[in-house]
Motif scaffolding. Structure first.
Motif, PDB file in Angstrom:
ATOM      1  N   GLU A 194       5.125  -5.844   5.398  1.00 43.03           N
ATOM      2  CA  GLU A 194       4.132  -6.115   4.396  1.00 43.03           C
ATOM      3  C   GLU A 194       3.273  -4.735   4.388  1.00 43.03           C
ATOM      4  O   GLU A 194       2.995  -4.348   3.310  1.00 43.03           O
ATOM      5  CB  GLU A 194       3.103  -7.216   4.702  1.00 43.03           C
ATOM      6  N   GLU A 195       3.008  -4.201   5.611  1.00 39.77           N
ATOM      7  CA  GLU A 195       2.224  -2.860   5.626  1.00 39.77           C
ATOM      8  C   GLU A 195       3.091  -1.720   4.755  1.00 39.77           C
ATOM      9  O   GLU A 195       2.397  -0.917   4.136  1.00 39.77           O
ATOM     10  CB  GLU A 195       1.894  -2.220   7.043  1.00 39.77           C
ATOM     11  N   TRP A 196       4.331  -1.815   4.816  1.00 36.98           N
ATOM     12  CA  TRP A 196       5.166  -0.581   4.406  1.00 36.98           C
ATOM     13  C   TRP A 196       5.241  -0.759   2.705  1.00 36.98           C
ATOM     14  O   TRP A 196       4.964   0.030   2.063  1.00 36.98           O
ATOM     15  CB  TRP A 196       6.547  -0.738   5.112  1.00 36.98           C
ATOM     16  N   TRP A 197       5.444  -2.106   2.437  1.00 37.00           N
ATOM     17  CA  TRP A 197       5.485  -2.247   0.983  1.00 37.00           C
ATOM     18  C   TRP A 197       4.198  -2.116   0.255  1.00 37.00           C
ATOM     19  O   TRP A 197       3.941  -1.491  -0.912  1.00 37.00           O
ATOM     20  CB  TRP A 197       5.886  -3.588   0.564  1.00 37.00           C
ATOM     21  N   SER A 201       4.093   0.968  -2.533  1.00 36.03           N
ATOM     22  CA  SER A 201       3.856   0.381  -3.850  1.00 36.03           C
ATOM     23  C   SER A 201       2.915   0.963  -4.468  1.00 36.03           C
ATOM     24  O   SER A 201       2.713   1.466  -5.710  1.00 36.03           O
ATOM     25  CB  SER A 201       3.856  -1.157  -3.787  1.00 36.03           C
ATOM     26  N   ALA A 202       1.607   1.258  -3.818  1.00 29.47           N
ATOM     27  CA  ALA A 202       0.428   2.003  -3.986  1.00 29.47           C
ATOM     28  C   ALA A 202       0.700   3.293  -4.401  1.00 29.47           C
ATOM     29  O   ALA A 202       0.188   3.915  -5.473  1.00 29.47           O
ATOM     30  CB  ALA A 202      -0.673   1.713  -3.070  1.00 29.47           C
ATOM     31  N   LEU A 203       1.590   4.034  -3.662  1.00 29.27           N
ATOM     32  CA  LEU A 203       1.908   5.219  -3.690  1.00 29.27           C
ATOM     33  C   LEU A 203       2.800   5.477  -4.997  1.00 29.27           C
ATOM     34  O   LEU A 203       2.496   6.513  -5.683  1.00 29.27           O
ATOM     35  CB  LEU A 203       2.460   6.053  -2.492  1.00 29.27           C
ATOM     36  N   LEU A 204       3.515   4.480  -5.100  1.00 30.50           N
ATOM     37  CA  LEU A 204       4.776   5.018  -6.199  1.00 30.50           C
ATOM     38  C   LEU A 204       3.778   4.482  -7.420  1.00 30.50           C
ATOM     39  O   LEU A 204       3.857   5.376  -8.359  1.00 30.50           O
ATOM     40  CB  LEU A 204       5.631   3.685  -6.374  1.00 30.50           C
ATOM     41  N   GLU A 206       0.910   5.505  -8.024  1.00 26.47           N
ATOM     42  CA  GLU A 206      -0.035   6.785  -8.067  1.00 26.47           C
ATOM     43  C   GLU A 206       0.679   7.928  -8.554  1.00 26.47           C
ATOM     44  O   GLU A 206       0.537   8.594  -9.458  1.00 26.47           O
ATOM     45  CB  GLU A 206      -0.588   7.000  -6.744  1.00 26.47           C
ATOM     46  N   VAL A 207       1.888   8.089  -7.908  1.00 24.15           N
ATOM     47  CA  VAL A 207       2.711   9.261  -8.537  1.00 24.15           C
ATOM     48  C   VAL A 207       3.506   8.986  -9.504  1.00 24.15           C
ATOM     49  O   VAL A 207       4.214  10.042 -10.309  1.00 24.15           O
ATOM     50  CB  VAL A 207       3.744   9.885  -7.085  1.00 24.15           C
ATOM     51  N   ALA A 208       3.806   7.777 -10.012  1.00 22.93           N
ATOM     52  CA  ALA A 208       4.731   7.675 -11.182  1.00 22.93           C
ATOM     53  C   ALA A 208       4.012   6.272 -12.068  1.00 22.93           C
ATOM     54  O   ALA A 208       4.531   5.359 -12.168  1.00 22.93           O
ATOM     55  CB  ALA A 208       5.923   6.992 -10.794  1.00 22.93           C
ATOM     56  N   PRO A 209       2.867   6.696 -12.715  1.00 25.88           N
ATOM     57  CA  PRO A 209       1.992   5.659 -13.524  1.00 25.88           C
ATOM     58  C   PRO A 209       2.936   5.143 -14.798  1.00 25.88           C
ATOM     59  O   PRO A 209       2.739   4.250 -15.274  1.00 25.88           O
ATOM     60  CB  PRO A 209       0.606   6.527 -13.990  1.00 25.88           C
ATOM     61  N   ASP A 210       3.618   6.085 -15.325  1.00 27.83           N
ATOM     62  CA  ASP A 210       4.866   5.746 -16.460  1.00 27.83           C
ATOM     63  C   ASP A 210       6.217   5.205 -16.023  1.00 27.83           C
ATOM     64  O   ASP A 210       7.100   5.324 -16.944  1.00 27.83           O
ATOM     65  CB  ASP A 210       4.981   7.067 -17.219  1.00 27.83           C
ATOM     66  N   PHE A 211       5.917   4.767 -14.943  1.00 26.15           N
ATOM     67  CA  PHE A 211       7.362   4.092 -14.292  1.00 26.15           C
ATOM     68  C   PHE A 211       8.077   3.054 -15.258  1.00 26.15           C
ATOM     69  O   PHE A 211       9.158   3.089 -15.510  1.00 26.15           O
ATOM     70  CB  PHE A 211       6.995   3.253 -12.953  1.00 26.15           C
TER      71      PHE A 211
END
Length: 296
Positions: A194-197, A201-204, A206-211
């Motif tokens: 849970e902590e890892w995801w 997920s939050a970092l993803l 942030e770094v890929a808002p246009d995912f």
């Protein structure tokens, strides 16, 4: 860590695997520990691998568990490489070898796949032993023989059946491997699923808002799967108490890691689709035989 089988003394290892006459007998050496045997050494090795992992398996660790020195073990088993071969083949003998085919091959092969999946999760270290070089022991061959007997009733040509069997073994092993690794992740890394995801997920985002724009197919697939999963969870909760399907773990039960649960779902759905494909191949082969008989 991948372990390659068959690295030790080939003749001695094969003799021990197949229990050739005198293979497991100890030389008459004064001071040998009473009761020490190949079987006892292999059993101790399996206990270590099951509870502590392959990384901590050594002849010294096995000797310590049996109350003797590592040197005392070499009288029975030449070394760690031969021990791994014997351990691998020994645990394979736990698996059933008889499945009823009276109601058809499909229920039988499904039961075999379920048993094999559960076996890998009981002994996850087995997944570390590479299949690039098989053990060539009786336990390994017994499992192959079991599947051959089940699928031999399909009437598929031998060349096709060989590939079908290989596909099934690799599929079960592969999906079980993901589940086993998912179970190991939190204890080894010290970070819960849970902590890892949540963090990643939050970092993803942030770094890929246009995912979603960059990967529209994947985004649509995940959104659709999430909706279907949510609907299934609501339906399951409406139909039963907590601890039932979709209700989460019951009292005293540990939650299944996310990827382990995903691997299990992949196993169930994937196996069904593979068996559908085999079923289609069986029907086509039968139709081809009938057509050939008509022609002749």
């Amino acid at each position: 860590m991948v372990v390659f089988a068959g690295q030790g003394d080939g003749r001695r290892s094969m003799a021990l695997l197949w229990r050739a006459v005198g293979a497991g007998a100890a030389r008459a050496i004064p001071g040998l520990k009473p009761g020490l045997s190949v079987d006892a050494i292999v059993a101790a090795g399996v206990e270590i691998a099951d509870t502590e992992g392959m990384a901590l398996l050594s002849m010294r660790a096995v000797g310590s568990r049996l109350g003797c020195t590592a040197m005392a073990l070499y009288t029975y088993v030449p070394g760690k490489s031969e021990l791994v071969d014997l351990m691998h083949d020994r645990v394979l003998a736990e698996l059933p070898t008889e499945y009823a085919v009276t109601v058809g091959w499909r229920p039988a092969i499904t039961a075999w796949a379920d048993d094999t999946w559960a076996f890998y999760l009981r002994h996850p270290w087995v997944l570390r032993v590479s299949q690039a070089r098989p053990i060539l022991g009786p336990g390994e061959y017994a499992q192959l023989e079991t599947v051959v007997r089940i699928l031999g009733t399909t009437g598929l040509e031998s060349s096709v059946l060989l590939r079908v069997i290989g596909s099934l073994f690799q599929f079960v092993r592969g999906t079980a491997g993901v589940a086993a690794e998912a179970r190991e992740a939190a204890p080894v890394t010290g970070v819960s699923d849970e902590e890892w995801w949540i963090t990643r997920s939050a970092l993803l985002a942030e770094v890929a808002p246009d995912f979603a724009r960059r990967f529209p197919g994947l985004a649509a697939l995940e959104a659709g799967a999430a909706r279907e999963s949510c609907a299934a969870d609501v339906s399951a909760r409406d139909g039963g108490p907590d601890g039932g399907p979709g209700g989460g773990p019951g009292p005293g039960e540990a939650a299944t890691p996310y990827l382990a649960a995903e691997a299990r779902e992949t196993f169930v759905v994937g196996l069904s689709l593979i068996l559908d494909g085999i079923d289609t191949a069986v029907r086509r082969a039968a139709e081809a035989r009938v057509s050939e008989e008509i022609i002749h």
